[in-house]
Design a protein around this motif. Structure first.
Motif, PDB file in Angstrom:
ATOM      1  N   SER A   1      10.785 -21.103 -11.530  1.00  0.00           N
ATOM      2  CA  SER A   1      11.395 -21.450 -10.240  1.00  0.00           C
ATOM      3  C   SER A   1      11.090 -22.896  -9.864  1.00  0.00           C
ATOM      4  O   SER A   1      11.966 -23.617  -9.369  1.00  0.00           O
ATOM      5  CB  SER A   1      10.890 -20.519  -9.141  1.00  0.00           C
ATOM      6  OG  SER A   1      11.272 -19.210  -9.395  1.00  0.00           O
ATOM      7  N   ASP A   2       9.841 -23.310 -10.089  1.00  0.00           N
ATOM      8  CA  ASP A   2       9.463 -24.698  -9.791  1.00  0.00           C
ATOM      9  C   ASP A   2      10.238 -25.685 -10.659  1.00  0.00           C
ATOM     10  O   ASP A   2      10.749 -26.697 -10.156  1.00  0.00           O
ATOM     11  CB  ASP A   2       7.963 -24.904  -9.996  1.00  0.00           C
ATOM     12  CG  ASP A   2       7.129 -24.257  -8.910  1.00  0.00           C
ATOM     13  OD1 ASP A   2       7.701 -23.815  -7.885  1.00  0.00           O
ATOM     14  OD2 ASP A   2       5.897 -24.188  -9.088  1.00  0.00           O
ATOM     15  N   LEU A   3      10.349 -25.396 -11.950  1.00  0.00           N
ATOM     16  CA  LEU A   3      11.099 -26.284 -12.842  1.00  0.00           C
ATOM     17  C   LEU A   3      12.559 -26.385 -12.409  1.00  0.00           C
ATOM     18  O   LEU A   3      13.147 -27.469 -12.418  1.00  0.00           O
ATOM     19  CB  LEU A   3      11.008 -25.793 -14.290  1.00  0.00           C
ATOM     20  CG  LEU A   3       9.668 -25.979 -14.978  1.00  0.00           C
ATOM     21  CD1 LEU A   3       9.651 -25.250 -16.311  1.00  0.00           C
ATOM     22  CD2 LEU A   3       9.359 -27.457 -15.164  1.00  0.00           C
TER      23      LEU A   3
ATOM     24  N   LYS B   1       3.117 -15.887 -13.262  1.00  0.00           N
ATOM     25  CA  LYS B   1       2.934 -17.334 -13.360  1.00  0.00           C
ATOM     26  C   LYS B   1       4.168 -17.977 -13.999  1.00  0.00           C
ATOM     27  O   LYS B   1       4.619 -19.047 -13.568  1.00  0.00           O
ATOM     28  CB  LYS B   1       1.668 -17.642 -14.165  1.00  0.00           C
ATOM     29  CG  LYS B   1       1.289 -19.079 -14.201  1.00  0.00           C
ATOM     30  CD  LYS B   1       0.802 -19.553 -12.855  1.00  0.00           C
ATOM     31  CE  LYS B   1       0.305 -20.980 -12.951  1.00  0.00           C
ATOM     32  NZ  LYS B   1      -0.001 -21.558 -11.675  1.00  0.00           N
TER      33      LYS B   1
ATOM     34  N   ASP C   1       9.912 -32.930 -15.617  1.00  0.00           N
ATOM     35  CA  ASP C   1       9.734 -31.777 -14.732  1.00  0.00           C
ATOM     36  C   ASP C   1       8.493 -30.978 -15.137  1.00  0.00           C
ATOM     37  O   ASP C   1       7.742 -30.505 -14.289  1.00  0.00           O
ATOM     38  CB  ASP C   1      10.973 -30.881 -14.759  1.00  0.00           C
ATOM     39  CG  ASP C   1      12.222 -31.594 -14.287  1.00  0.00           C
ATOM     40  OD1 ASP C   1      12.120 -32.411 -13.352  1.00  0.00           O
ATOM     41  OD2 ASP C   1      13.301 -31.333 -14.854  1.00  0.00           O
TER      42      ASP C   1
ATOM     43  N   LEU D   1       5.134 -30.187 -13.063  1.00  0.00           N
ATOM     44  CA  LEU D   1       4.599 -28.841 -12.915  1.00  0.00           C
ATOM     45  C   LEU D   1       3.084 -28.811 -13.166  1.00  0.00           C
ATOM     46  O   LEU D   1       2.353 -28.083 -12.507  1.00  0.00           O
ATOM     47  CB  LEU D   1       5.307 -27.903 -13.896  1.00  0.00           C
ATOM     48  CG  LEU D   1       4.982 -26.427 -13.832  1.00  0.00           C
ATOM     49  CD1 LEU D   1       5.457 -25.835 -12.515  1.00  0.00           C
ATOM     50  CD2 LEU D   1       5.631 -25.706 -14.993  1.00  0.00           C
TER      51      LEU D   1
ATOM     52  N   ALA E   1      13.669 -25.990  -9.375  1.00  0.00           N
ATOM     53  CA  ALA E   1      13.713 -26.774  -8.136  1.00  0.00           C
ATOM     54  C   ALA E   1      13.552 -28.270  -8.416  1.00  0.00           C
ATOM     55  O   ALA E   1      14.230 -29.095  -7.797  1.00  0.00           O
ATOM     56  CB  ALA E   1      12.621 -26.300  -7.187  1.00  0.00           C
ATOM     57  N   PHE E   2      12.661 -28.630  -9.354  1.00  0.00           N
ATOM     58  CA  PHE E   2      12.461 -30.046  -9.684  1.00  0.00           C
ATOM     59  C   PHE E   2      13.739 -30.644 -10.259  1.00  0.00           C
ATOM     60  O   PHE E   2      14.149 -31.748  -9.890  1.00  0.00           O
ATOM     61  CB  PHE E   2      11.319 -30.229 -10.691  1.00  0.00           C
ATOM     62  CG  PHE E   2       9.976 -29.777 -10.200  1.00  0.00           C
ATOM     63  CD1 PHE E   2       9.649 -29.750  -8.846  1.00  0.00           C
ATOM     64  CD2 PHE E   2       9.011 -29.358 -11.087  1.00  0.00           C
ATOM     65  CE1 PHE E   2       8.406 -29.326  -8.402  1.00  0.00           C
ATOM     66  CE2 PHE E   2       7.760 -28.941 -10.661  1.00  0.00           C
ATOM     67  CZ  PHE E   2       7.460 -28.921  -9.315  1.00  0.00           C
TER      68      PHE E   2
ATOM     69  N   HIS F   1      16.368 -30.950  -7.506  1.00  0.00           N
ATOM     70  CA  HIS F   1      16.053 -32.066  -6.621  1.00  0.00           C
ATOM     71  C   HIS F   1      16.503 -33.404  -7.235  1.00  0.00           C
ATOM     72  O   HIS F   1      16.957 -34.291  -6.518  1.00  0.00           O
ATOM     73  CB  HIS F   1      14.556 -32.114  -6.336  1.00  0.00           C
ATOM     74  CG  HIS F   1      14.139 -33.251  -5.480  1.00  0.00           C
ATOM     75  ND1 HIS F   1      14.378 -33.279  -4.119  1.00  0.00           N
ATOM     76  CD2 HIS F   1      13.513 -34.417  -5.772  1.00  0.00           C
ATOM     77  CE1 HIS F   1      13.912 -34.414  -3.619  1.00  0.00           C
ATOM     78  NE2 HIS F   1      13.380 -35.117  -4.594  1.00  0.00           N
TER      79      HIS F   1
ATOM     80  N   VAL G   1       7.023 -18.113 -11.419  1.00  0.00           N
ATOM     81  CA  VAL G   1       6.810 -19.207 -10.466  1.00  0.00           C
ATOM     82  C   VAL G   1       7.077 -20.561 -11.138  1.00  0.00           C
ATOM     83  O   VAL G   1       7.743 -21.426 -10.564  1.00  0.00           O
ATOM     84  CB  VAL G   1       5.373 -19.158  -9.876  1.00  0.00           C
ATOM     85  CG1 VAL G   1       5.062 -20.403  -9.079  1.00  0.00           C
ATOM     86  CG2 VAL G   1       5.209 -17.919  -9.016  1.00  0.00           C
ATOM     87  N   ALA G   2       6.569 -20.725 -12.367  1.00  0.00           N
ATOM     88  CA  ALA G   2       6.784 -21.989 -13.089  1.00  0.00           C
ATOM     89  C   ALA G   2       8.276 -22.229 -13.329  1.00  0.00           C
ATOM     90  O   ALA G   2       8.772 -23.348 -13.162  1.00  0.00           O
ATOM     91  CB  ALA G   2       6.024 -21.978 -14.416  1.00  0.00           C
TER      92      ALA G   2
END
Length: 151
Positions: free
Chosen positions: A58-60, A52, A76, A80, A62-63, A66, A55-56
């Motif tokens: 990686s998402d942060l 988890k 960010d 999430l 990406a945000f 972006h 994944v978190a």
């Protein structure tokens, strides 16, 4: 054993440290609610937390990318948590507390002058009514918070 630890990569060392902390939290929570967890279930929970976090992270990343930034910020983190309204509200509250504790930046505009203290006191509306019952000096992490882990 010391040689084995030194041979691990940084990522593996972090994972081992996380798994140990997860075990401590599970033992503490299990003791509080008088419930026992098997070693296998504890290891599975630790692995779930690790995945988890990957994944978190990686998402942060990406945000932030972006938004054309190289650093993740509180917005960010709020993004999430967007699918969990309770967690999002808690994170927003926490981010506001942290932001309010930071000193305001000095203005780059030389024309703006600092108000005398007396004028500041007259124009300051005082504490807002949305401060919780614990007051403005409440700790950032509370035992009743949804993301409390351990000391």
């Amino acid at each position: 054993m010391e040689g084995k630890i030194n041979d691990l990569t940084f990522e593996k060392k972090v994972k081992v440290a996380l798994l140990l902390e997860v075990r401590k939290v599970i033992e503490e929570v299990g003791g509080n609610i008088q419930f026992a967890f098997t070693k296998n279930s504890t290891d599975l929970i630790g692995e779930l937390v690790w995945k988890k976090l990957i994944v978190a992270g990686s998402d942060l990343e990406a945000f932030a990318k972006h938004a054309k930034r190289t650093t993740a910020n509180p917005e960010d983190v709020k993004l999430l948590a967007r699918r969990n309204p309770i967690l999002k509200a808690y994170i927003s509250e926490l981010a506001d507390e942290i932001k309010s504790k930071k000193e305001p930046r000095k203005s780059k505009n030389k024309k703006e002058k600092e108000l005398p203290v007396q004028q500041k006191m007259e124009t300051d509306p005082g504490p807002s009514s949305d401060i919780n019952e614990e007051g403005a000096n409440s700790p950032v992490f509370r035992a009743d918070s949804p993301i409390y882990l351990s000391d």
